[in-house]
Design a protein around this motif. Structure first.
Motif, mmCIF file in Angstrom:
data_model
loop_
_atom_site.group_PDB
_atom_site.id
_atom_site.type_symbol
_atom_site.label_atom_id
_atom_site.label_comp_id
_atom_site.label_asym_id
_atom_site.label_seq_id
_atom_site.Cartn_x
_atom_site.Cartn_y
_atom_site.Cartn_z
ATOM 1 N N VAL A 253 -4.961 1.180 -7.215
ATOM 2 C CA VAL A 253 -5.853 0.028 -6.509
ATOM 3 C C VAL A 253 -5.021 0.310 -5.005
ATOM 4 O O VAL A 253 -3.518 0.241 -4.866
ATOM 5 C CB VAL A 253 -6.181 -0.708 -7.168
ATOM 6 N N GLY A 254 -5.228 -0.550 -4.146
ATOM 7 C CA GLY A 254 -4.855 -0.375 -3.077
ATOM 8 C C GLY A 254 -5.004 0.713 -1.765
ATOM 9 O O GLY A 254 -3.402 0.665 -1.473
ATOM 10 N N GLY B 47 -19.600 -4.056 -0.340
ATOM 11 C CA GLY B 47 -18.782 -3.986 -0.778
ATOM 12 C C GLY B 47 -17.646 -2.745 0.376
ATOM 13 O O GLY B 47 -16.419 -2.415 0.485
ATOM 14 N N ALA C 78 -9.908 1.208 -2.261
ATOM 15 C CA ALA C 78 -8.980 0.481 -1.759
ATOM 16 C C ALA C 78 -8.552 -1.391 -2.257
ATOM 17 O O ALA C 78 -7.548 -1.115 -1.548
ATOM 18 C CB ALA C 78 -10.082 0.092 -0.303
ATOM 19 N N GLY C 79 -9.798 -1.015 -3.170
ATOM 20 C CA GLY C 79 -9.368 -3.051 -3.693
ATOM 21 C C GLY C 79 -9.439 -3.350 -4.388
ATOM 22 O O GLY C 79 -10.826 -1.987 -5.373
ATOM 23 N N HIS C 80 -9.253 -4.587 -5.153
ATOM 24 C CA HIS C 80 -11.074 -4.192 -6.229
ATOM 25 C C HIS C 80 -11.954 -4.641 -5.699
ATOM 26 O O HIS C 80 -12.216 -5.352 -4.608
ATOM 27 C CB HIS C 80 -10.341 -5.794 -6.858
ATOM 28 N N ARG D 163 -2.473 -5.640 -2.258
ATOM 29 C CA ARG D 163 -3.594 -4.155 -3.145
ATOM 30 C C ARG D 163 -4.848 -4.679 -3.154
ATOM 31 O O ARG D 163 -5.212 -3.050 -3.602
ATOM 32 C CB ARG D 163 -2.255 -3.793 -4.333
ATOM 33 N N VAL D 164 -5.151 -5.820 -4.010
ATOM 34 C CA VAL D 164 -6.083 -5.711 -4.385
ATOM 35 C C VAL D 164 -7.150 -6.066 -3.308
ATOM 36 O O VAL D 164 -8.174 -5.874 -3.315
ATOM 37 C CB VAL D 164 -5.994 -6.344 -5.600
ATOM 38 N N CYS D 165 -7.098 -6.579 -2.124
ATOM 39 C CA CYS D 165 -7.991 -6.812 -1.238
ATOM 40 C C CYS D 165 -8.651 -5.891 -0.094
ATOM 41 O O CYS D 165 -8.143 -4.807 -0.502
ATOM 42 C CB CYS D 165 -7.097 -7.595 0.356
ATOM 43 N N PRO D 166 -9.854 -5.721 -1.074
ATOM 44 C CA PRO D 166 -10.982 -4.432 -0.441
ATOM 45 C C PRO D 166 -10.886 -4.270 0.699
ATOM 46 O O PRO D 166 -11.620 -3.704 0.990
ATOM 47 C CB PRO D 166 -12.232 -4.974 -1.133
#
Lengths: 420, 431
Positions: free
Chosen positions: B285-286, B327, B45-47, A73-76
């Protein structure tokens, strides 16, 4: 390929997008508390290069991944870390074999069926320390792990004699094993809420989605389970109907994991998957469309709400917050922590119990600091873990909605899970 | 009826503002908008990259010489770079945004002023100018030189106190000054570790392990009036860890940021998320954004990729804060094309075809570095003829054109100021 749907190969190939930025390492709740799990990047995209060339897992650390899915989920960059690790875990288990305990934990229907006829004895036994110690030694289920009580009358039995209202608006209810054997009131309230909003609810006979089998690494039986479930959830005459899941993990299995982790390619499953909604996702959508009844009575409670990993994994935001925000009097404090630790059956296991409790500690501390009347969480195993660890009544958010609609005091939720 | 059409309405959500991206600019904009009473949903999309950054707030470090006083350097810098985001931000905007930021993240106790760049120690023993720093780095300003004790840990990856001290002895912070640095190494606390900063930071939150480190620290202290330690002094409980270490040392201790994951960055990210939720904002997020739906020059909805169905979020405003090339907010294709991949917005400042892809000096300024989105006075992206792309679409952060944050050491200043001001523009319109 449908937009938004990831083909199986894409999961494996996604590791090439890993730039080793360590965002997942900083978010992993398991690596934060134990050195037995060196972190999602190390065990996932890094080790996968070795696994791809050798065909097997280089070490057992992958078995300590709880499968919470926070890393993905956190993977950008879109690396499917948790999915890569779930498959690697299955290959590891394929080599080491699966214990009797894991076979049992992977089959909640079996536990329910065996336990139900002797429910009073079964539930009594759950609270007996000597018996739990024996079970820990013999089976490897931790003596203090939060195990659910079995009910004498299943959900299906309880709704078998109801007279469903007629309505042109129909939905199918995917209740899952837990509602049937452990928390029938969650199912009854789901049906009541949907009927209150004018839906006729079909409740086809259904079995396990196969998620516990999958997380144990028993992929073949898991595939059979989820295929069978897809057929059960789409009986004749229900074409195109929304399918409502009140269990977040079972919903996730049908929506995504069956295809992404198990690699099930099945037209029927895909159709069911496209029609499956988390209960609050569906209710929030109704509200958006101006169709949710808001004839609420005030619920003067302070509630700490925690959106479980499996629901966040559905990428639907926090629909329970949207809906409960409409209820007058209800004060909701949202908890910003990544995991409660239980991760399905992970925290029940003797060797992982302490890890699971340490993972959940920051969440439990936040709850204690918030001093709520109740805790709300959409996932059953998380509710049992949180209730056990905090000593606070922990309910599905739908119980609050049910109450706001004027329903009687939520059933036996306050009884909580059994354990030492 | 086609099932997907029948259920299309079920995949709709609504917000006053959708903020795309969960980095500094996105979270700053989202918090400010939530505080202003709007319903905000951050979709990412993510952190974001906050956990990769050292957690300090750079405003203007090089222009191109090292800047001592960003407040004074700003006017000539902007005059020389009229397309820079700071030209639109202005000294007042920067002042207001930074004041707001310091108040918003008060629990981390950021110190500093726009009039003075601190010279902080890097993990290689170099000096880096930065404007606002968290409390744990406050004592680390080496602009006046002086003796420093650099303390590391045996087995901690990517941090060698001996190397830091040796390099530091060679630097000249200001004419006539120098740093006398000495190195010392402490035992890794507890059972042998994996060498990771995060593991060490969490171990230091344990009282008994910390006590052992404290005893060890006492034995290496000398006459130096301050001590630099790697930025591993606790994650959630940093205050307790940092204060106790200072008590043991009997002198100020400052943290030195390490390679990612950055613990000061993680602390800031955690706090910004909590502040956002407390202000009523939502964080999803995600879930990568795939595009927007628009009508009559306005964005009506944002579409989000999810399995098994796309989600549609109806919204009144959008803030795009997806970052720069690092990013993922800008994408450079192998043929040299630069794209804004999320919404396909026009990118300005792209070098003309035929411009050398790589310059002989790898550190020379390449026009590609300044490519990005151009915006109007309300922070709305414009096309090549200067026309606004959509009346309610705003942009902030590293995706903006005209800046080179890594060279200028201006990244956080740009993200905070533009995130804050884009939010202000929306709040003004909302009334």
């Amino acid at each position: 390929m449908t937009p938004g749907r990831l083909a199986l190969t894409a999961v494996g190939d996604s590791l090439d997008r890993c730039i080793k930025c360590t965002v997942c390492e900083s978010a992993c709740p398991v690596a934060a508390v134990t050195s037995l799990f060196p972190g999602p990047k190390t065990v996932g995209p890094q080790a996968e290069r070795f696994r791809q060339s050798q065909g097997s897992s280089p070490d057992r650390s992958v078995d300590y991944c709880s499968g919470c899915g926070v890393c993905t989920r956190v993977c950008p960059h879109g690396v499917r870390i948790a999915e890569i690790n779930a498959r690697a875990r299955a290959r590891w288990r394929g080599r080491t074999g699966v214990s009797l305990r894991d076979h049992l934990l992977a089959r909640p229907v079996l536990t329910g069926r065996l336990g139900r006829p002797v429910a009073p004895v079964f539930n009594w036994a759950l609270g007996q320390r000597p018996l739990r110690v024996a079970a820990e030694r013999l089976l490897g289920v931790h003596r203090a792990a939060p195990l659910p009580r079995v009910v004498g009358r299943t959900f299906r039995y309880r709704v078998s004699r109801r007279r469903p209202p007629r309505s042109p608006d129909r939905v199918v209810y995917f209740h899952g094993c837990s509602v049937d054997y452990f928390e029938p009131w969650v199912g009854q309230m789901t049906v009541a809420i949907l009927e209150h909003n004018g839906f006729a609810v079909d409740i086809p006979r259904q079995g396990c989605c196969g998620l516990p089998l999958q997380s144990t690494g028993l992929f073949e039986p898991a595939r059979r389970s989820v295929r069978r479930l897809a057929r059960s959830l789409s009986p004749a005459g229900t074409d195109g109907l929304p399918i409502i899941a009140s269990s977040t993990s079972c919903g996730l299995m049908v929506k995504r994991e069956a295809e992404e982790i198990l690699g099930v390619e099945d037209a029927r499953l895909r159709d069911v998957s496209r029609r499956t909604y988390d209960l609050f996702e569906f209710l929030a959508g109704l509200h958006r469309a101006g169709r949710l009844r808001t004839d609420f009575t005030p619920v003067p409670l302070t509630v700490a709400y925690y959106a479980p990993c499996q629901q966040r994994g559905q990428g639907i935001g926090e629909p329970a917050m949207d809906v409960l925000g409409l209820v007058p009097g209800l004060r909701i404090l949202e908890l910003d922590r990544s995991c409660c630790g239980i991760a399905g059956t992970y925290g029940l296991k003797r060797e992982k119990y302490a890890i699971a409790m340490a993972v959940g500690r920051p969440l439990f501390d936040d709850i204690a600091a918030a001093r709520p009347d109740l805790v709300a969480c959409d996932s059953e195993t998380c509710r049992w873990q949180i209730g056990r660890a905090t000593g606070l009544p922990t309910v599905h958010p739908l119980e609050l909605l049910y109450r706001a609609y004027g329903g009687a005091e939520p059933g036996s939720a306050a009884a909580g899970p059994g354990g030492q | 009826m086609d099932p997907s059409a029948r259920m299309a309405g079920n995949d709709r959500a609504a917000a006053d503002v959708v903020v795309i991206g969960a980095g500094t600019a996105g979270l700053v904009a989202a918090i400010r908008l939530s505080q202003g009473g709007l319903r905000v949903r951050v979709v990412a999309a993510g952190h974001g990259c906050l956990v990769l950054a050292p957690g300090v707030i750079d405003v203007l470090g090089y222009a191109p010489e090292r800047v001592a006083d960003p407040a004074r350097a700003l006017a000539p810098f902007v005059a020389a770079h009229p397309d820079h985001p700071y030209a639109r931000v202005g000294p007042d905007g920067l002042d207001r945004a930074l004041a707001w930021f310091r108040e918003t993240v008060a629990p981390l106790g950021y110190v500093g002023a726009l009039r003075h760049n601190r010279l902080l120690l890097t993990a290689l023993g170099g000096l880096r100018p930065s404007c606002l720093v968290p409390q744990t780095m406050a004592a680390g300003d080496l602009s006046q030189g002086g003796p420093v004790l650099v303390v590391g840990f045996h087995g901690l990856r990517d941090f060698s106190p001996a190397l830091v001290a040796a390099n530091l002895c060679a630097v000249v912070p200001a004419p006539g000054t120098g740093v006398a640095a000495r190195a010392a190494t402490l035992e890794w606390p507890g059972p042998s570790g994996d060498g990771r900063p995060l593991t060490l930071a969490r171990r230091l939150e344990d009282r008994s392990l910390r006590a052992a480190v404290g005893r060890d620290l006492r034995t290496v202290l000398g006459d130096e009036p301050r001590v630099g330690m790697p930025a591993v002094l606790g994650v959630d409980r940093w205050q307790e860890v940092w204060e106790e270490m200072q008590l043991v040392a009997g002198r100020p201790i400052f943290e030195i940021p390490l390679v990612p994951p950055s613990i000061p960055g993680l602390r800031l990210f955690d706090l910004l998320r909590r502040v956002l939720r407390a202000a009523g904002g939502r964080l999803q997020v995600g879930a990568p954004v795939t595009g927007v739906r628009h009508r009559n020059g306005r964005v009506e909805a944002v579409t989000v990729a999810r399995t098994p169905r796309e989600q549609v979020i109806d919204t009144r405003w959008v803030v795009l804060a997806t970052g720069g090339v690092g990013g993922g907010g800008l994408q450079v294709d192998p043929d040299g094309t630069v794209r804004e991949p999320t919404l396909g917005l026009p990118v300005h400042g792209v070098p003309v075809p035929g411009h050398p892809r790589v310059l002989p000096d790898p550190f020379a300024s390449h026009p590609l570095d300044r490519a990005g989105l151009a915006v109007d006075e309300a922070w709305r992206p414009v096309d090549r003829s200067g026309r606004v792309v959509a009346l309610n679409l705003h942009a902030a952060g590293a995706a903006l054109t005209g800046c080179e944050p890594w060279r200028e050491k201006s990244g956080e200043g740009i993200s905070i100021a533009t995130g804050y001001l884009a939010a202000s523009a929306i709040l003004e319109e909302a009334g």
